[in-house]
Enzyme design. Sequence first.
Site, mmCIF file in Angstrom:
data_model
loop_
_atom_site.group_PDB
_atom_site.id
_atom_site.type_symbol
_atom_site.label_atom_id
_atom_site.label_comp_id
_atom_site.label_asym_id
_atom_site.label_seq_id
_atom_site.Cartn_x
_atom_site.Cartn_y
_atom_site.Cartn_z
ATOM 1 N N ASP A 10 5.242 -6.768 -2.933
ATOM 2 C CA ASP A 10 4.383 -5.729 -2.364
ATOM 3 C C ASP A 10 4.017 -6.180 -0.956
ATOM 4 O O ASP A 10 4.254 -7.341 -0.578
ATOM 5 C CB ASP A 10 3.115 -5.585 -3.225
ATOM 6 C CG ASP A 10 2.178 -4.528 -2.665
ATOM 7 O OD1 ASP A 10 2.656 -3.439 -2.298
ATOM 8 O OD2 ASP A 10 0.957 -4.789 -2.556
ATOM 9 N N SER A 11 3.391 -5.289 -0.202
ATOM 10 C CA SER A 11 2.945 -5.671 1.133
ATOM 11 C C SER A 11 1.777 -6.654 1.055
ATOM 12 O O SER A 11 1.475 -7.333 2.033
ATOM 13 C CB SER A 11 2.527 -4.418 1.898
ATOM 14 O OG SER A 11 1.618 -3.668 1.116
ATOM 15 N N CYS A 73 5.645 -1.816 -4.217
ATOM 16 C CA CYS A 73 4.995 -1.120 -3.101
ATOM 17 C C CYS A 73 5.675 0.229 -2.858
ATOM 18 O O CYS A 73 6.883 0.285 -2.607
ATOM 19 C CB CYS A 73 5.123 -2.008 -1.861
ATOM 20 S SG CYS A 73 4.500 -1.272 -0.365
ATOM 21 N N GLU A 152 -9.010 -2.919 0.249
ATOM 22 C CA GLU A 152 -8.797 -4.256 0.827
ATOM 23 C C GLU A 152 -10.136 -4.923 1.169
ATOM 24 O O GLU A 152 -10.290 -6.130 1.054
ATOM 25 C CB GLU A 152 -7.963 -4.151 2.106
ATOM 26 C CG GLU A 152 -6.482 -3.954 1.865
ATOM 27 C CD GLU A 152 -5.798 -5.208 1.335
ATOM 28 O OE1 GLU A 152 -6.118 -6.304 1.800
ATOM 29 O OE2 GLU A 152 -4.954 -5.065 0.434
ATOM 30 N N CYS A 184 0.315 4.860 -4.587
ATOM 31 C CA CYS A 184 0.050 3.693 -3.745
ATOM 32 C C CYS A 184 -0.568 2.625 -4.647
ATOM 33 O O CYS A 184 -1.418 2.941 -5.497
ATOM 34 C CB CYS A 184 -0.923 4.081 -2.635
ATOM 35 S SG CYS A 184 -1.497 2.675 -1.667
ATOM 36 N N HIS A 186 -2.797 0.510 -4.279
ATOM 37 C CA HIS A 186 -4.238 0.285 -4.204
ATOM 38 C C HIS A 186 -5.063 1.364 -4.907
ATOM 39 O O HIS A 186 -6.230 1.142 -5.212
ATOM 40 C CB HIS A 186 -4.689 0.242 -2.743
ATOM 41 C CG HIS A 186 -4.287 -1.002 -2.026
ATOM 42 N ND1 HIS A 186 -2.973 -1.406 -1.928
ATOM 43 C CD2 HIS A 186 -5.025 -1.938 -1.378
ATOM 44 C CE1 HIS A 186 -2.922 -2.530 -1.241
ATOM 45 N NE2 HIS A 186 -4.142 -2.881 -0.895
HETATM 46 N N1 DGL Z 1 1.389 -1.332 -1.089
HETATM 47 C C1 DGL Z 1 1.277 -0.147 -0.274
HETATM 48 C C2 DGL Z 1 1.795 1.077 -1.042
HETATM 49 O O1 DGL Z 1 1.876 1.055 -2.264
HETATM 50 C C3 DGL Z 1 -0.155 0.087 0.162
HETATM 51 C C4 DGL Z 1 -0.646 -0.927 1.170
HETATM 52 C C5 DGL Z 1 0.098 -0.869 2.485
HETATM 53 O O2 DGL Z 1 -0.049 0.125 3.235
HETATM 54 O O3 DGL Z 1 0.836 -1.790 2.743
HETATM 55 O O4 DGL Z 1 2.140 2.043 -0.428
#
Ligand code: DGL
Length: 263
Positions: A10-11, A73, A152, A184, A186
């Site tokens: 993931d990011s 992600c 976050e 997403c 989050h």
């Molecule tokens: N992990 C990203 C997503 O699921 C969200 C966080 C980001 O923008 O990197 O889209």
Amino acid sequence: MQTDPIGIFDSGLGGLTVLRVLRELLPHENCIYFGDTAHLPYGNKSPETILRYSLESAHFLIQQQIKLLVIACHSACSAALESIRKDLDIPVIGIVEQGIDEITRRYSDGTIALLATRATVHSGLYERLLEQRNPALKLFSLACPLFVPLVEEGYEAHPISTQIIREHLQLLKPKAPKAALLGCTHFPLLRPLIQQELGPDIPLIDPASACAAQTKTTLIAHDLLNPQTSPGTTQFFVSSDPEKFRLHSKTFLGHPIEHVNEA
Ligand code: DGL
């Protein structure tokens, strides 16, 4: 190969919401999680940049001898799923496809809301996949760029989040969606506030469970299920600031992490 780990990236922290479900379903698997915290957030970057970062993340995990890759992600998956699949010779599970599977399993027509980052919405991948699978189902995609920083920064129960969520979601009401997909990593952490805003009659769909189920099905299909009976291990790597990641991880994962490595 059966005892090799599953790779998941993931990011940043968000993919831990997917890892959590994966671990519950596949407790005997070894996992390696990579959070590309040096480049977080992906969701407001260009498709080219996200593609580059995603390929680097996938390659880092390949170097760790993984047997299967999960792209947790949505933003990475939207920009890079096809390229990563072409590049790797192991099975790749993309969270976006699992979101589509879950929608088409539950609904045959009507409008579904997609709540996601700008990058995911602009990629149009969810729309294209849904059109292929069931043209009677329509997506109303809504970019919610402020939701990720709220989570976050630990504001998921703060009154300011209620206000921001209300501001974004008011656009959904005239579309009368049958459900809303949390597109997403989050957004599951904002579930209570999103549900409160949309009301109890609109189910919120988190594709994490479908992603974990597809991972299991794929491991079985490729004879890659780990036969060990002891609990699997999980190793954590990030591209920047392991201690910050470790401290915040509990909210996403449900339990503390002892050690996070810098990749
Ligand atoms: N992990 C990203 C997503 O699921 C969200 C966080 C980001 O923008 O990197 O889209």
